[in-house]
Write a protein that holds these residues in place. Sequence first.
Motif, PDB file in Angstrom:
ATOM      1  N   VAL A  54     -32.170  36.028  -2.935  1.00  0.00           N
ATOM      2  CA  VAL A  54     -30.723  35.831  -3.003  1.00  0.00           C
ATOM      3  C   VAL A  54     -30.453  34.727  -4.018  1.00  0.00           C
ATOM      4  CG1 VAL A  54     -30.272  36.670  -0.659  1.00  0.00           C
ATOM      5  CG2 VAL A  54     -30.727  34.234  -1.032  1.00  0.00           C
ATOM      6  N   LEU A  55     -29.211  34.624  -4.460  1.00  0.00           N
ATOM      7  CA  LEU A  55     -28.850  33.646  -5.488  1.00  0.00           C
ATOM      8  C   LEU A  55     -29.260  32.228  -5.093  1.00  0.00           C
ATOM      9  CD1 LEU A  55     -27.488  33.101  -8.220  1.00  0.00           C
ATOM     10  CD2 LEU A  55     -25.334  32.855  -6.976  1.00  0.00           C
ATOM     11  N   ASP A  56     -29.049  31.863  -3.833  1.00  0.00           N
ATOM     12  CA  ASP A  56     -29.418  30.515  -3.389  1.00  0.00           C
ATOM     13  C   ASP A  56     -30.900  30.248  -3.606  1.00  0.00           C
ATOM     14  OD1 ASP A  56     -26.827  30.859  -2.485  1.00  0.00           O
ATOM     15  OD2 ASP A  56     -27.166  29.842  -0.582  1.00  0.00           O
ATOM     16  N   ASP A  57     -31.743  31.244  -3.308  1.00  0.00           N
ATOM     17  CA  ASP A  57     -33.191  31.085  -3.487  1.00  0.00           C
ATOM     18  C   ASP A  57     -33.545  30.891  -4.953  1.00  0.00           C
ATOM     19  OD1 ASP A  57     -33.479  31.462  -0.754  1.00  0.00           O
ATOM     20  OD2 ASP A  57     -34.034  33.587  -0.951  1.00  0.00           O
ATOM     21  N   VAL A  58     -32.903  31.664  -5.828  1.00  0.00           N
ATOM     22  CA  VAL A  58     -33.171  31.546  -7.264  1.00  0.00           C
ATOM     23  C   VAL A  58     -32.781  30.155  -7.750  1.00  0.00           C
ATOM     24  CG1 VAL A  58     -32.553  32.405  -9.571  1.00  0.00           C
ATOM     25  CG2 VAL A  58     -32.973  34.026  -7.709  1.00  0.00           C
ATOM     26  N   LEU A  59     -31.597  29.700  -7.371  1.00  0.00           N
ATOM     27  CA  LEU A  59     -31.137  28.382  -7.802  1.00  0.00           C
ATOM     28  C   LEU A  59     -32.063  27.285  -7.288  1.00  0.00           C
ATOM     29  CD1 LEU A  59     -27.273  28.779  -7.323  1.00  0.00           C
ATOM     30  CD2 LEU A  59     -28.582  28.951  -9.453  1.00  0.00           C
ATOM     31  N   GLU A  60     -32.493  27.410  -6.038  1.00  0.00           N
ATOM     32  CA  GLU A  60     -33.403  26.416  -5.466  1.00  0.00           C
ATOM     33  C   GLU A  60     -34.736  26.404  -6.209  1.00  0.00           C
ATOM     34  OE1 GLU A  60     -34.808  24.836  -1.067  1.00  0.00           O
ATOM     35  OE2 GLU A  60     -33.795  26.770  -1.246  1.00  0.00           O
ATOM     36  N   GLN A  61     -35.287  27.588  -6.508  1.00  0.00           N
ATOM     37  CA  GLN A  61     -36.547  27.673  -7.252  1.00  0.00           C
ATOM     38  C   GLN A  61     -36.431  27.042  -8.634  1.00  0.00           C
ATOM     39  OE1 GLN A  61     -37.559  31.823  -7.368  1.00  0.00           O
ATOM     40  NE2 GLN A  61     -37.986  31.926  -5.175  1.00  0.00           N
ATOM     41  N   LEU A  62     -35.248  27.148  -9.238  1.00  0.00           N
ATOM     42  CA  LEU A  62     -35.033  26.597 -10.575  1.00  0.00           C
ATOM     43  C   LEU A  62     -34.605  25.129 -10.546  1.00  0.00           C
ATOM     44  CD1 LEU A  62     -33.140  29.642 -12.133  1.00  0.00           C
ATOM     45  CD2 LEU A  62     -35.513  28.939 -12.585  1.00  0.00           C
ATOM     46  N   GLY A  63     -34.427  24.572  -9.353  1.00  0.00           N
ATOM     47  CA  GLY A  63     -34.024  23.179  -9.234  1.00  0.00           C
ATOM     48  C   GLY A  63     -32.578  22.940  -9.620  1.00  0.00           C
ATOM     49  N   ILE A  64     -31.741  23.945  -9.416  1.00  0.00           N
ATOM     50  CA  ILE A  64     -30.324  23.844  -9.764  1.00  0.00           C
ATOM     51  C   ILE A  64     -29.521  23.546  -8.504  1.00  0.00           C
ATOM     52  CG2 ILE A  64     -28.318  25.110 -10.623  1.00  0.00           C
ATOM     53  CD1 ILE A  64     -30.246  26.633 -12.470  1.00  0.00           C
ATOM     54  N   ALA A  65     -28.754  22.461  -8.549  1.00  0.00           N
ATOM     55  CA  ALA A  65     -27.928  22.062  -7.411  1.00  0.00           C
ATOM     56  C   ALA A  65     -26.463  22.269  -7.767  1.00  0.00           C
ATOM     57  CB  ALA A  65     -28.211  20.599  -7.082  1.00  0.00           C
ATOM     58  N   PRO A  66     -25.604  22.387  -6.790  1.00  0.00           N
ATOM     59  CA  PRO A  66     -25.889  22.325  -5.361  1.00  0.00           C
ATOM     60  C   PRO A  66     -26.316  23.685  -4.808  1.00  0.00           C
ATOM     61  CG  PRO A  66     -23.526  22.504  -5.712  1.00  0.00           C
ATOM     62  CD  PRO A  66     -24.158  22.452  -7.070  1.00  0.00           C
ATOM     63  N   VAL A  67     -27.061  23.629  -3.723  1.00  0.00           N
ATOM     64  CA  VAL A  67     -27.423  24.823  -2.965  1.00  0.00           C
ATOM     65  C   VAL A  67     -26.936  24.581  -1.543  1.00  0.00           C
ATOM     66  CG1 VAL A  67     -29.307  26.250  -2.087  1.00  0.00           C
ATOM     67  CG2 VAL A  67     -29.443  25.321  -4.405  1.00  0.00           C
ATOM     68  N   PRO A  68     -26.050  25.386  -1.005  1.00  0.00           N
ATOM     69  CA  PRO A  68     -25.488  26.583  -1.616  1.00  0.00           C
ATOM     70  C   PRO A  68     -24.542  26.220  -2.777  1.00  0.00           C
ATOM     71  CG  PRO A  68     -24.412  26.176   0.478  1.00  0.00           C
ATOM     72  CD  PRO A  68     -25.507  25.159   0.345  1.00  0.00           C
ATOM     73  N   PRO A  69     -24.423  27.134  -3.740  1.00  0.00           N
ATOM     74  CA  PRO A  69     -23.581  26.852  -4.902  1.00  0.00           C
ATOM     75  C   PRO A  69     -22.101  26.853  -4.538  1.00  0.00           C
ATOM     76  CG  PRO A  69     -24.344  29.113  -4.964  1.00  0.00           C
ATOM     77  CD  PRO A  69     -25.038  28.465  -3.797  1.00  0.00           C
ATOM     78  N   ARG A  70     -21.313  26.185  -5.356  1.00  0.00           N
ATOM     79  CA  ARG A  70     -19.862  26.166  -5.149  1.00  0.00           C
ATOM     80  C   ARG A  70     -19.229  27.490  -5.556  1.00  0.00           C
ATOM     81  NH1 ARG A  70     -20.638  20.736  -7.208  1.00  0.00           N
ATOM     82  NH2 ARG A  70     -20.408  19.327  -5.437  1.00  0.00           N
ATOM     83  N   ARG A  71     -19.975  28.260  -6.319  1.00  0.00           N
ATOM     84  CA  ARG A  71     -19.489  29.556  -6.795  1.00  0.00           C
ATOM     85  C   ARG A  71     -20.649  30.546  -6.793  1.00  0.00           C
ATOM     86  NH1 ARG A  71     -18.055  30.759 -12.941  1.00  0.00           N
ATOM     87  NH2 ARG A  71     -17.632  32.954 -12.702  1.00  0.00           N
ATOM     88  N   ARG A  72     -20.367  31.771  -6.434  1.00  0.00           N
ATOM     89  CA  ARG A  72     -21.415  32.808  -6.386  1.00  0.00           C
ATOM     90  C   ARG A  72     -21.153  33.877  -7.437  1.00  0.00           C
ATOM     91  NH1 ARG A  72     -24.710  31.950  -2.546  1.00  0.00           N
ATOM     92  NH2 ARG A  72     -24.102  30.796  -0.699  1.00  0.00           N
TER      93      ARG A  72
END
Length: 194
Positions: free
Chosen positions: A57-75
């Motif tokens: 899911v998008l949250d997992d991808v962002l977390e793997q890439l070190g992109i914050a915030p998780v959960p994102p403010r926008r999907r």
Amino acid sequence: MASFTTTPGCSLTGHLLVATPALTDPAFARSVVYLCAHSPEDGAMGLVVNRRLSQPVLDDVLEQLGIAPVPPRRRINLCAGGPMDNGRGFVLHTSDWSGDGSLPVDRATTLTASLDVLRDIADGNGPAHALLAMGHASWEAGQLEEEMLRHDAWIAAPATENIVFGPDHNAKWRQALASVHIDPAWYSTAPGHA
């Protein structure tokens, strides 16, 4: 029955490729591909825009890439972009955002492979419309034209923001066919022309 066709030597960059009912390959059956690049001499590259990825899911991808915030403010939608290089992500988005690694496809659409666009999206900003595609589809020089003209596997259709970025993945294939006045029930699956 009207259709959106191409002439030899014509680029389909910025258009949709819509799988016809004759295309039964499971990798592409009922697919809608947004063509990011196309020339008869160099081949084509595109992203399947109607196959939702259930994992990750998008949250997992962002977390793997070190992109914050998780959960994102926008999907944004996360798609299986195609069978090639499916460990690599591409962000297809409206041209109201640009950064390092951005490549304009046409006046309305841009392709970005850098993390900057995902950082902006996660922070609630970025382009008005976007999707993240894992992997892509590609064709060698002449291969796409062969599949379109001799095998009736694909038809070209104009790209619309709703079909490319809309949330209803299940409806995109029929919407794309309807945009060129084709009902799949009328389409012949026999070799030759519909």
